[in-house]
Design an enzyme around this catalytic site. Structure first.
Site, PDB file in Angstrom:
ATOM      1  N   ASP A 207      28.544  31.757  30.053  1.00 34.26           N
ATOM      2  CA  ASP A 207      29.370  32.651  30.428  1.00 34.26           C
ATOM      3  C   ASP A 207      30.515  32.566  31.702  1.00 34.26           C
ATOM      4  O   ASP A 207      30.546  32.375  32.220  1.00 34.26           O
ATOM      5  CB  ASP A 207      28.969  33.701  30.535  1.00 34.26           C
ATOM      6  CG  ASP A 207      30.454  35.755  29.686  1.00 34.26           C
ATOM      7  OD1 ASP A 207      30.604  35.118  28.579  1.00 34.26           O
ATOM      8  OD2 ASP A 207      30.143  35.855  30.574  1.00 34.26           O
ATOM      9  N   GLU A 268      32.405  28.723  28.349  1.00 32.77           N
ATOM     10  CA  GLU A 268      33.367  29.430  28.086  1.00 32.77           C
ATOM     11  C   GLU A 268      34.315  29.314  29.504  1.00 32.77           C
ATOM     12  O   GLU A 268      34.604  30.313  29.822  1.00 32.77           O
ATOM     13  CB  GLU A 268      32.510  30.775  27.213  1.00 32.77           C
ATOM     14  CG  GLU A 268      33.180  31.765  26.989  1.00 32.77           C
ATOM     15  CD  GLU A 268      33.429  33.483  27.544  1.00 32.77           C
ATOM     16  OE1 GLU A 268      34.231  34.111  27.208  1.00 32.77           O
ATOM     17  OE2 GLU A 268      32.550  33.415  28.878  1.00 32.77           O
TER      18      GLU A 268
END
Length: 544
Positions: A207, A268
């Site tokens: 993330d 990401e």
């Protein structure tokens, strides 16, 4: 199709958002046993792996992306034993398992942060986060803004009751950012990687991979949301895509590689253009990086054609695959996003009083866009429910919204709840089969009943059967390992390409076009007209 070690180069990976996938105990929240019970659906669909969004202990201020303990399972989702059972079941079905890793920030209930606040100024735990004194005027240290709206700094009250230092949170106020210059932070995440690798996971989706390192001495008052887009002579934002972030991923790659060549790291990283994104997938760093520029592109051949070529070239230059994606838990589902005119596609949140998508047009374009994506060389990600043609919940009542974006934007940005609504499983069951009691943490729209798998399985032309067939043909014809060539026309509303012996024609225009002579249709996102004509908003795979 290559060795099992490099499975990730061509993999189709299915994102599972745990709280919205399947609820086994009737509390209205999806859980790990519910996921394990539905893995047959993924195996039947034909995907190679699943990616689990966070299931760790968390106060759920940001749907689990505020992690309080990186080595356990939140009771909302089950237990570590349930996780082990899920992994074992996935392996039985030939599915690999990727888990989310959230290294940019923790929850404010993480033991480190609680100790940092309780310990007062100068406490060593404060060095593991980003604590700073404010300005003499009483203002925050910098003008940095949160992705979710408002200032990226919050002032604490010290143990003696006095106004204290400020801490950085690029996201919600309950998500304090780690200080990645601190060796204890780096050591902690090396250990977290090993903890889950030891439990059999096949990799990590990282993330906010572009945000771990910050230039804290640089003020910035231009906002901090959206992709990092590099333009000539443009000032780069100090909180994103800093050069030394790559040192972290080189360390992680050595940890992951020590468990074998088939374990992977996925970035990401909201970074454009493709050449900049490719830096994350150099041979000694990550294996995949989501192509978000492709996700955000309009349904327009003249926009897609150069982006596809440039993406393949940039990733190929560093020996990596391009990783394609059209939907996820942070953006409007593409069955709704593509229903709007070019330039008006909503990225996050549609409310009841906003312009509404044309559902029929959106689904037709979504099916065509998916068939184009799955024909491209490289890896691809699917978001749960897109194989059913699920639209965004665009009439979700505002009083049930839970995304912190809604409140932090002073109720102007509706946020991401509309794409996170629990998926349907049975048209005639409570909560459409999501929960045995009919409970659902977010209400489902009525149209989800007609899109449940029991209404689509075995039905010729259904979206579910289109996905199943596409994944089978993709694997059978080796499209993931292929080499793409864009062919005439090089401009205009029709994208024509070859991947090996497969012709791909995507008609993004308003007029029907004819397949080339000698092209035999293999699969189409919609009905083909007389004489091999491809209608508007339709993609066809054909054999040459």
């Amino acid at each position: 199709m290559g060795s099992t070690d490099d499975w990730w180069r061509t993999a189709v990976i299915y994102q599972v958002y745990p709280r919205s996938f399947a609820d086994s105990d009737g509390d209205g929240f999806g859980d790990l046993p519910g996921i394990a019970a539905r893995l047959d659906h993924l195996a039947d669909l034909g995907v190679d792996a699943l990616w689990l969004s966070p299931f760790y202990p968390s106060p759920q201020a940001d749907a689990g992306y505020d992690v309080a303990d990186y080595r356990s399972v939140d009771p909302l989702f089950g237990t570590l034993a349930d996780f082990d059972t899920l992994v074992a079941r996935a392996k039985e079905l030939g599915l690999r398992v990727i888990v989310d890793l959230v290294p940019n920030h923790s929850s404010d209930e993480h033991s480190w942060f609680r100790a940092a606040v309780a310990g007062g100024p100068g406490h060593p735990m404060r060095d593991r986060y980003v604590f700073r004194d404010g300005l003499a005027s009483g203002e925050p240290p910098t003008g940095w803004e949160s992705v979710f709206g408002g200032s990226a700094w919050t002032r604490i009250t010290e143990p003696d009751g006095s106004p204290g230092q400020w801490y950085l949170h690029l996201f919600d106020v309950r998500q304090p950012d780690f200080n990645w210059d601190h060796p204890a932070v780096r050591a902690e995440f090396d250990d977290v990687l090993r903890f889950w690798l030891d439990r059999g996971v096949d990799g990590f989706r990282v993330d906010v991979a572009h945000g771990l390192v910050k230039q804290l001495d640089v003020d910035w008052a231009h906002g901090s949301s959206g992709p990092v887009v590099y333009k000539p002579d443009a000032e780069a934002p100090p909180m994103w895509d800093q050069e030394s972030v790559h040192d972290i991923y080189r360390e992680w790659r050595s940890v992951v590689d020590s468990y074998g060549p088939d374990r992977i790291l996925v970035a990401e990283a909201w970074v454009e253009p493709p050449e900049r994104l490719a830096r994350y997938v150099r041979p000694d760093e990550m294996h995949q990086a989501f192509n978000f520029e492709y996700l955000l592109a309009p349904w327009n051949a003249d926009a897609l054609r150069p982006l596809i070529e440039r993406s393949l070239a940039a990733a190929g230059a560093v020996g990596a695959p391009t990783t394609w994606v059209l939907s996820n838990h942070d953006v409007v589902r593409h069955a709704s996003r593509l229903a709007f005119p070019p330039g008006e596609e909503p990225r996050t949140g549609i409310g009841v009083d906003d312009p509404q998508p044309d559902a029929e047009l959106g689904l037709r374009r979504a099916r065509a866009a998916t068939l184009l994506m799955l024909a491209l060389p490289g890896a691809a990600y699917l978001y749960q429910g897109e194989e059913l043609g699920l639209p965004e919940h665009t009439t979700l009542p505002d009083d049930v919204r839970q995304d912190p974006t809604w409140s932090r934007s002073s109720f102007t940005a509706r946020g991401r709840d509309g794409c996170r609504v629990p998926v349907p499983w049975r048209s005639d069951a409570p909560a459409y089969g999501f929960s045995p009691t009919g409970a659902s943490w977010l209400p489902q729209p009525a149209e989800y009943g007609d899109l449940a798998p029991d209404r689509q399985r075995g039905v010729d032309g259904s979206t579910l059967e289109l996905y199943r067939t596409a994944l089978h043909v993709r694997r059978d014809r080796g499209l993931g390992l292929g080499s793409l060539t864009i062919v005439d026309p090089l401009v205009g509303p029709v994208l024509v390409a070859r991947n090996g012996s497969t012709l791909i024609m995507a008609n993004t225009g308003a007029d029907a076009v004819r397949l080339p002579d000698g092209a035999w249709p293999l699969l189409s996102s919609g009905p083909i007209g007389p004489g091999g004509t491809v209608p508007p908003d339709t993609t066809v795979w054909a054999s040459l």
